[in-house]
Design an enzyme around this catalytic site. Structure first.
Site, PDB file in Angstrom:
ATOM      1  N   HIS A  18       0.425  -1.553   0.986  1.00 12.59           N
ATOM      2  CA  HIS A  18       0.129  -2.615   0.727  1.00 12.59           C
ATOM      3  C   HIS A  18       1.214  -3.805   0.987  1.00 12.59           C
ATOM      4  O   HIS A  18       2.061  -3.100   1.607  1.00 12.59           O
ATOM      5  CB  HIS A  18      -0.564  -2.195  -0.524  1.00 12.59           C
ATOM      6  CG  HIS A  18       0.488  -1.969  -1.333  1.00 12.59           C
ATOM      7  ND1 HIS A  18       1.951  -2.779  -2.389  1.00 12.59           N
ATOM      8  CD2 HIS A  18       0.546  -1.104  -3.020  1.00 12.59           C
ATOM      9  CE1 HIS A  18       2.470  -1.955  -2.685  1.00 12.59           C
ATOM     10  NE2 HIS A  18       1.583  -0.949  -3.077  1.00 12.59           N
ATOM     11  N   HIS A  21       4.945  -2.919  -0.569  1.00 14.20           N
ATOM     12  CA  HIS A  21       5.501  -2.063   0.882  1.00 14.20           C
ATOM     13  C   HIS A  21       6.022  -3.296   2.115  1.00 14.20           C
ATOM     14  O   HIS A  21       6.712  -3.223   2.586  1.00 14.20           O
ATOM     15  CB  HIS A  21       4.614  -0.964   1.460  1.00 14.20           C
ATOM     16  CG  HIS A  21       4.475   0.067   0.418  1.00 14.20           C
ATOM     17  ND1 HIS A  21       3.027   0.316   0.221  1.00 14.20           N
ATOM     18  CD2 HIS A  21       4.609   0.416  -0.520  1.00 14.20           C
ATOM     19  CE1 HIS A  21       3.078   0.679  -0.900  1.00 14.20           C
ATOM     20  NE2 HIS A  21       4.009   1.213  -1.440  1.00 14.20           N
ATOM     21  N   CYS A 126       5.926  12.125 -15.041  1.00 17.92           N
ATOM     22  CA  CYS A 126       5.868  10.508 -15.116  1.00 17.92           C
ATOM     23  C   CYS A 126       5.725  10.645 -13.135  1.00 17.92           C
ATOM     24  O   CYS A 126       6.305  10.806 -12.350  1.00 17.92           O
ATOM     25  CB  CYS A 126       6.118   9.480 -14.741  1.00 17.92           C
ATOM     26  SG  CYS A 126       5.479   8.366 -14.175  1.00 17.92           S
ATOM     27  N   CYS A 129       5.872   8.316 -10.803  1.00 21.74           N
ATOM     28  CA  CYS A 129       7.750   7.761 -10.874  1.00 21.74           C
ATOM     29  C   CYS A 129       8.049   8.734  -9.952  1.00 21.74           C
ATOM     30  O   CYS A 129       9.169   9.086  -9.475  1.00 21.74           O
ATOM     31  CB  CYS A 129       8.441   7.181 -11.817  1.00 21.74           C
ATOM     32  SG  CYS A 129       8.313   6.145 -12.843  1.00 21.74           S
ATOM     33  N   CYS A 143       4.607   5.369 -19.437  1.00 20.88           N
ATOM     34  CA  CYS A 143       5.611   5.147 -18.572  1.00 20.88           C
ATOM     35  C   CYS A 143       5.076   3.378 -18.526  1.00 20.88           C
ATOM     36  O   CYS A 143       3.783   2.995 -17.899  1.00 20.88           O
ATOM     37  CB  CYS A 143       4.891   5.640 -17.090  1.00 20.88           C
ATOM     38  SG  CYS A 143       5.994   4.537 -15.397  1.00 20.88           S
ATOM     39  N   HIS A 146       3.889   2.564 -14.688  1.00 20.28           N
ATOM     40  CA  HIS A 146       3.112   3.144 -14.300  1.00 20.28           C
ATOM     41  C   HIS A 146       1.170   3.002 -15.126  1.00 20.28           C
ATOM     42  O   HIS A 146       0.514   3.182 -15.265  1.00 20.28           O
ATOM     43  CB  HIS A 146       2.648   4.652 -13.977  1.00 20.28           C
ATOM     44  CG  HIS A 146       4.159   4.748 -11.979  1.00 20.28           C
ATOM     45  ND1 HIS A 146       4.826   4.406 -12.755  1.00 20.28           N
ATOM     46  CD2 HIS A 146       3.083   3.715 -10.988  1.00 20.28           C
ATOM     47  CE1 HIS A 146       5.295   4.570 -11.165  1.00 20.28           C
ATOM     48  NE2 HIS A 146       4.664   4.168 -11.068  1.00 20.28           N
ATOM     49  N   LYS A 294      -0.687  -7.761 -12.383  1.00 16.09           N
ATOM     50  CA  LYS A 294      -0.227  -5.853 -11.440  1.00 16.09           C
ATOM     51  C   LYS A 294      -0.625  -5.614 -10.475  1.00 16.09           C
ATOM     52  O   LYS A 294      -2.229  -5.511 -10.929  1.00 16.09           O
ATOM     53  CB  LYS A 294       0.634  -5.021 -12.946  1.00 16.09           C
ATOM     54  CG  LYS A 294       1.048  -3.822 -11.848  1.00 16.09           C
ATOM     55  CD  LYS A 294       1.134  -2.852 -12.983  1.00 16.09           C
ATOM     56  CE  LYS A 294       1.421  -1.302 -12.211  1.00 16.09           C
ATOM     57  NZ  LYS A 294       2.618  -0.780 -11.781  1.00 16.09           N
ATOM     58  N   LYS A 297      -5.566  -0.903  -7.952  1.00 16.23           N
ATOM     59  CA  LYS A 297      -6.846  -0.292  -7.776  1.00 16.23           C
ATOM     60  C   LYS A 297      -7.759  -0.142  -8.778  1.00 16.23           C
ATOM     61  O   LYS A 297      -8.830  -1.120  -8.551  1.00 16.23           O
ATOM     62  CB  LYS A 297      -6.974   1.125  -7.487  1.00 16.23           C
ATOM     63  CG  LYS A 297      -6.909   1.233  -5.673  1.00 16.23           C
ATOM     64  CD  LYS A 297      -6.512   2.567  -5.297  1.00 16.23           C
ATOM     65  CE  LYS A 297      -6.083   2.908  -4.149  1.00 16.23           C
ATOM     66  NZ  LYS A 297      -6.921   4.368  -3.145  1.00 16.23           N
TER      67      LYS A 297
HETATM   68  N1  MSP Z   1       9.116   6.926  -1.871  1.00 11.91           N
HETATM   69  C1  MSP Z   1      10.319   5.973  -3.010  1.00 11.91           C
HETATM   70  C2  MSP Z   1      10.915   5.239  -2.053  1.00 11.91           C
HETATM   71  C3  MSP Z   1      12.090   6.444  -1.157  1.00 11.91           C
HETATM   72  S1  MSP Z   1      13.885   5.793  -0.948  1.00 11.91           S
HETATM   73  C4  MSP Z   1      14.046   7.016  -0.732  1.00 11.91           C
HETATM   74  C5  MSP Z   1       8.923   5.352  -3.385  1.00 11.91           C
HETATM   75  N2  MSP Z   1       8.441   4.602  -2.328  1.00 11.91           N
HETATM   76  S2  MSP Z   1       6.734   3.783  -2.827  1.00 11.91           S
HETATM   77  O1  MSP Z   1       6.108   3.373  -1.646  1.00 11.91           O
HETATM   78  O2  MSP Z   1       6.713   3.570  -4.494  1.00 11.91           O
HETATM   79  O3  MSP Z   1       7.808   1.764  -2.771  1.00 11.91           O
HETATM   80  C6  MSP Z   1       8.393   1.301  -3.397  1.00 11.91           C
HETATM   81  C7  MSP Z   1       8.891  -0.097  -3.363  1.00 11.91           C
HETATM   82  O4  MSP Z   1       7.655  -0.893  -2.911  1.00 11.91           O
HETATM   83  C8  MSP Z   1       9.710  -0.574  -3.980  1.00 11.91           C
HETATM   84  O5  MSP Z   1      11.091  -0.429  -4.432  1.00 11.91           O
HETATM   85  C9  MSP Z   1       9.037  -1.787  -3.005  1.00 11.91           C
HETATM   86  O6  MSP Z   1       9.957  -2.151  -2.005  1.00 11.91           O
HETATM   87  C10 MSP Z   1       7.952  -1.834  -2.534  1.00 11.91           C
HETATM   88  N3  MSP Z   1       6.864  -2.524  -3.524  1.00 11.91           N
HETATM   89  C11 MSP Z   1       6.048  -1.373  -4.388  1.00 11.91           C
HETATM   90  N4  MSP Z   1       5.133  -2.434  -4.377  1.00 11.91           N
HETATM   91  C12 MSP Z   1       5.456  -4.258  -4.905  1.00 11.91           C
HETATM   92  C13 MSP Z   1       5.588  -4.775  -5.316  1.00 11.91           C
HETATM   93  N5  MSP Z   1       4.116  -5.135  -5.665  1.00 11.91           N
HETATM   94  N6  MSP Z   1       6.277  -5.604  -4.989  1.00 11.91           N
HETATM   95  C14 MSP Z   1       7.396  -6.112  -4.729  1.00 11.91           C
HETATM   96  N7  MSP Z   1       7.502  -5.176  -4.133  1.00 11.91           N
HETATM   97  C15 MSP Z   1       7.046  -3.841  -4.165  1.00 11.91           C
HETATM   98  O7  MSP Z   1       9.694   4.733  -4.296  1.00 11.91           O
END
Ligand code: MSP
Length: 486
Positions: A18, A21, A126, A129, A143, A146, A294, A297
Site C-alpha cells: 500500500h 510501503h 500481538c 506486530c 494493541c 492495531h 488510520k 481495510k
Molecule cells: N516486516 C517488518 C519490517 C522488517 S525490517 C527488518 C514490517 N513490515 S511492514 O510491512 O509492516 O512495514 C512497516 C513499514 O511500512 C513502516 O516502518 C513504514 O516504513 C511503512 N509504513 C506502513 N504504513 C505506513 C504509514 N501509514 N505511514 C508511513 N509509513 C508506513 O514492519
C-alpha cells in the site's frame, strides 16, 4: 566517490503493497538517485519479509501453503516498485535458502557466545506486530497500533540476553557519541529513554510457529521472525556479493517510527553481540493517516500506489507523498491532496511555466544563449554571468538531512519566482515594444531556471526531469501534466 548502502524495511508479504510501503521506498529511491547522480556508488536494498505467524495466518486464510502464498504475492510488490520507478539494486526475500543458512549460523554464534538462554515466558503477543507487548503498553486491553487484543502465550523459548548493563551501556554510549546516529532527535530521545529504563531479554524463537527458519540445534523451535528479518541487512551483503563494501551493514536504515525499536535497539544489540559493525544511521519517519484516519481495510481507505500511479503518473505520486508534510513527522495524505498537488504545483506552476517559456521563445524568435547564464539578484534584477551561478539553495543540505519537503519547497520557490517574473516583465509587451534585449534576458532567465529545476527535481521525478530537459533542448513544448478529469 563514496559507497552508500541504503535500506528500506523488508515488508511483510501478507497482502499487496500500500501507499505506506511506497512512502518509505520512494524516499529511499530519491536518496539513492541523488547520491548516484553525485557520482557515489549506491547499494539500495528492499525486499519482503516472508516468515512468521502473520504470514502463515494470511496463507491459511487464502487456503494456500505459505510458500505458495508468498510466491503469489511477490509479483505485486515488484510490479508496484516498477510502476513507481524504484531503482533498487537487489530485491531481498527471507525465504532465500542462502539467507536461511546464514541466519542459522549467526543465531548459532549468539548461542556459542553465551548470549542465549532458554526459559519459560508468559506474555501477550500481538500477531500483527509480531511481538510481545507489555500490559503497560496496552490501551483498553488492546494493541495501540492495531486495535486488536493480543493473545496469551506461554512458551519455553530461547532468549537473547539483552538485560544487564553490558549491552545497554555500550548502546547508550554509541548513540550518545553519534557513532550510531538516530534521527530525528525526538526519536533518539525516545530510544535513549527506553534504554535507560532497562532492557529486557528478548525471545528469539517460537515453539508454535512452523513457518520460519529452524532454530539451530532445536528442530522444535523456529527463529523469531524479527531476528530473521533484521539479519537481512547483513545476509544481503553476503548473498549479493557486497564483500568489497567498506561499510557493513548499512549507511542508512529507513523506516517509520513503528519499528524503530527493532532497528535502533535490537538490531545494534545483535550486531554488538556478534562483533559485527553497526549501521551508521537509523532514520524513522512519521506515520501518515489517509483523509484523517488510520489506513485500514475495514474503513476502506487503503490507497493503492498502482492505481494512483496509473491515474496521476508515477512522478506525481513520488512528488506528492514527499511534498505533503515533513518526512520525520506524522501527517495526512489522501487522493484529494495528491490531485491538488498534481493540478496546482505540477500542472499550473511547473508545467505551464515550461510550456509558456518555450512557446514564447519560439514565438518571439529568442534562442537560448547557451554561452551565458542568467540569474535574479536580490533586488529582482536580471544579471548575466559566464558560468552557472550557484543558486542559493539549501537543497543539498535538505536532501542529505532527509528534509525532502523542504528541498521541494526550495525548488518551488524558484518556479514561483520565475512565474512572477514573467507576469511582471510581460514578454508579450516587451516584444510589442521591440525591446529585444530585455525580452531575451527575461526568457533566457526563465529558460535557465527551468534547466536548474529539471536537474533538481531529477531524484524525485526522473521522467519529468528527462522530459523537461528534452523540451528545453529541442524547444518543442508539450504538456507535462495534462488535465485529468476525475
Ligand atoms: N516486516 C517488518 C519490517 C522488517 S525490517 C527488518 C514490517 N513490515 S511492514 O510491512 O509492516 O512495514 C512497516 C513499514 O511500512 C513502516 O516502518 C513504514 O516504513 C511503512 N509504513 C506502513 N504504513 C505506513 C504509514 N501509514 N505511514 C508511513 N509509513 C508506513 O514492519
Amino acid at each position: 566517490m563514496s559507497k552508500k548502502y541504503i535500506t528500506t524495511p523488508i515488508y511483510y508479504i501478507n497482502d499487496i503493497p500500500h501507499i505506506g510501503h511506497a512512502y518509505t521506498t520512494i524516499a529511499a529511491d530519491v536518496l539513492a538517485r541523488y547520491y548516484k547522480e553525485k557520482g557515489d556508488e549506491v547499494f539500495f536494498l528492499t525486499g519482503t519479509d516472508e516468515h512468521g505467524a502473520k504470514i502463515a495466518e494470511a496463507a491459511k486464510n487464502a487456503g494456500k501453503e505459505p510458500k505458495e502464498f508468498v510466491d503469489g504475492l511477490l509479483p505485486r510488490f515488484k510490479e508496484a516498485w516498477k510502476n513507481l520507478n524504484i531503482e533498487y539494486s537487489e530485491f531481498f526475500r527471507t525465504t532465500d535458502p542462502k539467507h536461511e543458512k546464514i541466519v542459522q549460523e549467526l543465531v548459532g554464534k549468539l548461542v556459542e557466545k553465551g548470549f542465549v538462554e532458554k526459559k519459560k515466558y508468559d506474555g501477550l503477543y500481538c500477531i500483527a506486530c509480531e511481538k510481545y507487548l507489555k500490559s503497560s503498553e496496552l490501551v483498553n486491553g488492546k494493541c495501540p497500533d492495531h486495535k486488536t487484543e493480543p493473545i496469551k502465550q506461554s512458551e519455553e523459548n530461547y532468549f537473547f540476553k539483552l538485560s544487564g548493563p553490558a549491552i545497554s551501556s555500550k548502546l547508550l554510549s554509541l548513540i550518545n557519541n553519534n557513532e550510531l546516529i538516530i534521527e530525528p532527535q525526538t526519536r533518539k530521545n525516545e530510544v535513549l529513554g527506553k534504554i535507560k529504563q532497562g532492557l529486557e531479554d528478548v525471545s528469539i524463537s517460537r515453539a508454535g510457529v512452523e513457518w520460519g527458519i529452524k532454530f539451530p540445534g532445536d528442530d522444535s523451535q523456529t527463529i523469531y521472525v524479527w531476528v530473521d528479518a533484521l539479519l537481512n541487512y547483513y545476509t544481503a551483503t553476503k548473498i549479493f556479493d557486497m564483500e568489497a563494501w567498506e561499510s557493513h551493514p548499512a549507511d542508512l536504515h529507513l523506516m517509520a517510527k513503528d519499528i524503530l525499536w527493532f532497528h535502533a535497539i535490537i538490531w545494534p544489540a545483535m550486531l554488538l553481540a556478534l562483533d559485527l559493525p553497526l549501521p551508521k544511521k537509523v532514520f524513522a519517519h512519521g506515520f501518515f493517516t489517509v483523509g484523517g484516519q488510520k489506513m485500514s481495510k475495514t474503513i476502506g481507505n487503503v490507497l493503492d500506489p498502482n492505481k494512483l500511479a496509473d491515474k496521476y503518473g508515477t512522478d506525481a505520486i513520488r512528488y506528492a507523498v514527499l511534498r505533503e508534510f515533513p518526512f520525520g513527522e506524522d501527517g495526512d495524505i489522501s487522493e484529494e491532496k495528491i490531485a491538488s498537488r498534481y493540478k496546482n504545483d505540477l500542472g499550473n506552476e511547473l508545467g505551464n511555466l515550461l510550456q509558456r517559456t518555450i512557446s514564447m521563445m519560439n514565438k518571439y524568435g529568442v534562442t537560448p544563449d547557451r554561452k551565458r547564464s542568467y540569474f535574479l539578484t536580490d533586488e529582482g534584477e536580471i544579471e548575466e554571468a559566464d558560468e552557472e551561478p550557484t543558486a542559493e539553495l539549501l537543497y543539498d543540505d535538505h536532501i542529505k538531512n532527509l528534509q525532502f519537503e523542504m528541498a521541494l519547497q526550495n525548488v518551488w520557490k524558484l518556479i514561483r519566482e520565475t512565474n512572477v517574473l514573467i507576469e511582471e516583465k510581460k514578454p508579450w509587451v516587451l516584444a510589442k515594444a521591440e525591446n529585444k534585449i530585455e525580452l531575451e534576458r527575461v526568457l533566457n532567465l526563465a529558460f535557465y531556471r527551468l534547466y536548474s529545476v529539471a536537474k533538481l527535481v531529477a531524484p524525485f521525478m526522473p521522467e519529468t526531469s528527462d522530459k523537461m530537459k528534452k523540451q528545453l533542448e529541442t524547444l518543442k513544448p508539450e504538456q507535462l501534466f495534462p488535465r485529468i478529469d476525475s
